[in-house]
Design a protein around this motif. Sequence first.
Motif, PDB file in Angstrom:
ATOM      1  N   ARG A  42       7.568  -7.762  32.719  1.00  0.00           N
ATOM      2  CA  ARG A  42       7.235  -9.176  32.476  1.00  0.00           C
ATOM      3  C   ARG A  42       8.458  -9.917  31.961  1.00  0.00           C
ATOM      4  O   ARG A  42       8.722 -11.057  32.345  1.00  0.00           O
ATOM      5  CB  ARG A  42       6.086  -9.305  31.473  1.00  0.00           C
ATOM      6  N   ASP A  43       9.219  -9.260  31.067  1.00  0.00           N
ATOM      7  CA  ASP A  43      10.438  -9.865  30.524  1.00  0.00           C
ATOM      8  C   ASP A  43      11.461 -10.104  31.628  1.00  0.00           C
ATOM      9  O   ASP A  43      12.098 -11.160  31.692  1.00  0.00           O
ATOM     10  CB  ASP A  43      11.021  -8.966  29.431  1.00  0.00           C
ATOM     11  N   ILE A  44      11.616  -9.135  32.521  1.00  0.00           N
ATOM     12  CA  ILE A  44      12.544  -9.298  33.644  1.00  0.00           C
ATOM     13  C   ILE A  44      12.128 -10.503  34.493  1.00  0.00           C
ATOM     14  O   ILE A  44      12.970 -11.339  34.848  1.00  0.00           O
ATOM     15  CB  ILE A  44      12.604  -8.022  34.507  1.00  0.00           C
ATOM     16  N   VAL A  45      10.864 -10.608  34.811  1.00  0.00           N
ATOM     17  CA  VAL A  45      10.364 -11.718  35.630  1.00  0.00           C
ATOM     18  C   VAL A  45      10.604 -13.051  34.920  1.00  0.00           C
ATOM     19  O   VAL A  45      11.073 -14.023  35.532  1.00  0.00           O
ATOM     20  CB  VAL A  45       8.870 -11.527  35.973  1.00  0.00           C
ATOM     21  N   MET A  46      10.322 -13.102  33.627  1.00  0.00           N
ATOM     22  CA  MET A  46      10.501 -14.333  32.867  1.00  0.00           C
ATOM     23  C   MET A  46      11.974 -14.740  32.848  1.00  0.00           C
ATOM     24  O   MET A  46      12.313 -15.901  33.116  1.00  0.00           O
ATOM     25  CB  MET A  46       9.989 -14.155  31.440  1.00  0.00           C
ATOM     26  N   ARG A  47      12.867 -13.800  32.565  1.00  0.00           N
ATOM     27  CA  ARG A  47      14.293 -14.121  32.493  1.00  0.00           C
ATOM     28  C   ARG A  47      14.847 -14.507  33.862  1.00  0.00           C
ATOM     29  O   ARG A  47      15.604 -15.479  33.978  1.00  0.00           O
ATOM     30  CB  ARG A  47      15.072 -12.927  31.942  1.00  0.00           C
TER      31      ARG A  47
END
Length: 158
Positions: A42-47
């Motif tokens: 999720r963090d990868i997608v957000m960034r």
Amino acid sequence: MSCGVALAISLMLSDPNVAMAAAQPPAAAEAPVSVAGEPLFRDIVMRASALRGIVGQWSANLESTPDWYMTPQVLDRFAVETTDLAALDMQGHVILRERGTDGDLKCILRGIAEDIPLKVEAVRAAATPTQRRSALEDLAYLLNDNVEVITAPPQPPV
């Protein structure tokens, strides 16, 4: 036969939805599971989404003002953010490799992690508006791929 069993059989045979559900093959126990809901991914997608938005704004700036270019300080900060994203992508690759799951995603994340610094360096090195436009477009595609490969439904191995 007991009355309860007879009633259950008659109800099952009278409801077409029950019959259709019973006719479906059982779910495969080894069906791939999406990682999109896991915190790291999720963090990868957000960034990647946020960085893609920045690149999109830079492209719009360049389109409206052909000699526009971001300052070295802005590009340096962006490079730090993309380096952090690449490290997360590599971490995702390692996690999937250790799990022994999702070969395609595992490989794609590694490729993205390796390509991000190259694409940012191409933006930095672009000397003309045409080169900047091309470098920004390539970087935007890579960041978009980073989002899409994680959020796409997992596919069984071929």
